[in-house]
Write a protein that holds these residues in place. Structure first.
Motif, PDB file in Angstrom:
ATOM      1  N   PRO A  82      30.191  52.954 -16.220  1.00 46.21           N
ATOM      2  CA  PRO A  82      30.841  53.637 -15.083  1.00 46.21           C
ATOM      3  C   PRO A  82      32.232  53.089 -14.776  1.00 46.21           C
ATOM      4  O   PRO A  82      33.068  53.801 -14.210  1.00 46.21           O
ATOM      5  CB  PRO A  82      29.865  53.390 -13.921  1.00 46.21           C
ATOM      6  N   GLN A  83      32.494  51.836 -15.172  1.00 49.72           N
ATOM      7  CA  GLN A  83      33.830  51.265 -14.935  1.00 49.72           C
ATOM      8  C   GLN A  83      34.906  51.951 -15.762  1.00 49.72           C
ATOM      9  O   GLN A  83      36.097  51.770 -15.498  1.00 49.72           O
ATOM     10  CB  GLN A  83      33.838  49.766 -15.253  1.00 49.72           C
ATOM     11  N   VAL A  84      34.481  52.678 -16.787  1.00 51.27           N
ATOM     12  CA  VAL A  84      35.456  53.454 -17.556  1.00 51.27           C
ATOM     13  C   VAL A  84      35.157  54.949 -17.404  1.00 51.27           C
ATOM     14  O   VAL A  84      35.501  55.765 -18.260  1.00 51.27           O
ATOM     15  CB  VAL A  84      35.514  53.028 -19.038  1.00 51.27           C
TER      16      VAL A  84
ATOM     17  N   GLY B   8      34.055  37.809 -10.181  1.00 50.35           N
ATOM     18  CA  GLY B   8      35.138  38.762 -10.028  1.00 50.35           C
ATOM     19  C   GLY B   8      34.767  39.999 -10.827  1.00 50.35           C
ATOM     20  O   GLY B   8      33.693  40.054 -11.422  1.00 50.35           O
ATOM     21  N   CYS B   9      35.651  40.988 -10.854  1.00 48.70           N
ATOM     22  CA  CYS B   9      35.316  42.245 -11.530  1.00 48.70           C
ATOM     23  C   CYS B   9      36.613  42.973 -11.886  1.00 48.70           C
ATOM     24  O   CYS B   9      37.535  43.022 -11.071  1.00 48.70           O
ATOM     25  CB  CYS B   9      34.476  43.105 -10.587  1.00 48.70           C
ATOM     26  N   LEU B  10      36.652  43.535 -13.073  1.00 47.39           N
ATOM     27  CA  LEU B  10      37.860  44.262 -13.496  1.00 47.39           C
ATOM     28  C   LEU B  10      38.131  45.472 -12.601  1.00 47.39           C
ATOM     29  O   LEU B  10      39.265  45.941 -12.518  1.00 47.39           O
ATOM     30  CB  LEU B  10      37.728  44.712 -14.961  1.00 47.39           C
TER      31      LEU B  10
ATOM     32  N   GLN C 242      23.279  40.444 -14.621  1.00 43.94           N
ATOM     33  CA  GLN C 242      22.915  40.991 -13.307  1.00 43.94           C
ATOM     34  C   GLN C 242      24.084  41.752 -12.681  1.00 43.94           C
ATOM     35  O   GLN C 242      23.903  42.818 -12.092  1.00 43.94           O
ATOM     36  CB  GLN C 242      22.439  39.864 -12.387  1.00 43.94           C
ATOM     37  N   HIS C 243      25.289  41.208 -12.831  1.00 42.23           N
ATOM     38  CA  HIS C 243      26.491  41.874 -12.306  1.00 42.23           C
ATOM     39  C   HIS C 243      26.681  43.243 -12.979  1.00 42.23           C
ATOM     40  O   HIS C 243      26.904  44.255 -12.308  1.00 42.23           O
ATOM     41  CB  HIS C 243      27.700  40.965 -12.538  1.00 42.23           C
ATOM     42  N   GLU C 244      26.582  43.265 -14.314  1.00 38.68           N
ATOM     43  CA  GLU C 244      26.814  44.523 -15.043  1.00 38.68           C
ATOM     44  C   GLU C 244      25.716  45.547 -14.767  1.00 38.68           C
ATOM     45  O   GLU C 244      25.987  46.735 -14.636  1.00 38.68           O
ATOM     46  CB  GLU C 244      26.931  44.265 -16.552  1.00 38.68           C
ATOM     47  N   LEU C 245      24.466  45.084 -14.695  1.00 41.10           N
ATOM     48  CA  LEU C 245      23.373  46.026 -14.417  1.00 41.10           C
ATOM     49  C   LEU C 245      23.483  46.602 -13.006  1.00 41.10           C
ATOM     50  O   LEU C 245      23.140  47.763 -12.791  1.00 41.10           O
ATOM     51  CB  LEU C 245      22.005  45.377 -14.660  1.00 41.10           C
ATOM     52  N   ASP C 246      23.988  45.819 -12.060  1.00 39.61           N
ATOM     53  CA  ASP C 246      24.248  46.353 -10.722  1.00 39.61           C
ATOM     54  C   ASP C 246      25.201  47.549 -10.791  1.00 39.61           C
ATOM     55  O   ASP C 246      25.018  48.533 -10.071  1.00 39.61           O
ATOM     56  CB  ASP C 246      24.881  45.269  -9.827  1.00 39.61           C
ATOM     57  N   HIS C 247      26.214  47.456 -11.670  1.00 35.20           N
ATOM     58  CA  HIS C 247      27.157  48.577 -11.814  1.00 35.20           C
ATOM     59  C   HIS C 247      26.413  49.875 -12.156  1.00 35.20           C
ATOM     60  O   HIS C 247      26.830  50.959 -11.744  1.00 35.20           O
ATOM     61  CB  HIS C 247      28.155  48.302 -12.951  1.00 35.20           C
ATOM     62  N   LEU C 248      25.327  49.770 -12.913  1.00 33.71           N
ATOM     63  CA  LEU C 248      24.597  50.969 -13.341  1.00 33.71           C
ATOM     64  C   LEU C 248      23.849  51.615 -12.181  1.00 33.71           C
ATOM     65  O   LEU C 248      23.409  52.760 -12.273  1.00 33.71           O
ATOM     66  CB  LEU C 248      23.628  50.623 -14.480  1.00 33.71           C
TER      67      LEU C 248
HETATM   68 CO    CO Z   1      32.124  44.301 -12.502  1.00 35.30          CO
END
Ligand code: CO
Length: 155
Positions: free
Chosen positions: A50-52, A88-90, A130-136
Motif C-alpha cells: 500500500p505504500q506504493v 520511522g517509516c518512508l 510487525q510494522h510492515e504487516l500493520d501497513h496491510l
Molecule cells: Co512503514
C-alpha cells in the motif's frame, strides 16, 4: 525494474485493509522487484505494497543482514515478549516514535513461487515484520506510537 512512488501519510490507500494476493505470477514478481528497488533507493528496511499505492498483502524487508525477504499474504501466528524501540517509516518522513512490539514473532507467508513458509523473527526483523504487516491493515506506526518526535535524521 522501476522505482515506485511512495505514498505519504494522508493518502487514503494507507488506511485500507489490503486484499490477499490471489495470483502469484510474473507480474507479481516484477512488482516485488520494483518494491525492493524502491525500498533500497530510499534506504528503508521494509516496504509494504500500500505504500506504493497497491492495497494488496505483500511486503519486502531487508534489515541489513544481506537477506531480502518477500512476504506474500503474511500472517503472524505467534508472539512472545514485548519491547519498545524507535521506528520511522518512508511514508512518514522526518517523524520517529517509540512503539511497543512483540519481541519475537512467528510469521507464515507465501514466497514469490507460491510456497508457504514459516519464519521466526526477533530483534529488528521482528519489529520490522510487525510494522510492515500493520501497513496491510491500514495502520501506521504513528497510530500506535507511545511518543513521536521530529528529526531530520534518525540518530
Ligand atoms: Co512503514
Amino acid at each position: 525494474m522501476a522505482l515506485l512512488e511512495i505514498q505519504k501519510a494522508g493518502s487514503p490507500v494507507l488506511k485500507k485493509t489490503c486484499e490477499p494476493v490471489k495470483r502469484i505470477d510474473g507480474k507479481l514478481r516484477s512488482f516485488l522487484d520494483d518494491m525492493a528497488e524502491t525500498m533500497y533507493k530510499f534506504d528503508g528496511v521494509g516496504l509494504a505494497a500500500p505504500q506504493v499505492g497497491r492495497p494488496i498483502r505483500a511486503v519486502v524487508i531487508d534489515v541489513g543482514d544481506g537477506r531480502l525477504l518477500e512476504l506474500i499474504n503474511p500472517v503472524i501466528t505467534a508472539r512472545e515478549g514485548t519491547c519498545v524501540d524507535s521506528e520511522g517509516c518512508l511514508s512518514v518522513p522526518g517523524i520517529f516514535g517509540d512503539v511497543e512490539r512483540a519481541e519475537k514473532v512467528t510469521v507464515e507467508y507465501t514466497t514469490r513461487y507460491g510456497k508457504r513458509r514459516t519464519l521466526q523473527a526477533d530483534q529488528l526483523l521482528a519489529r520490522c515484520v510487525q510494522h510492515e504487516l500493520d501497513h496491510l491493515d491500514g495502520i501506521l506506526f504513528i497510530d500506535v506510537a507511545q511518543s513521536l518526535r521530529q528529526e531530520t535524521e534518525e540518530s
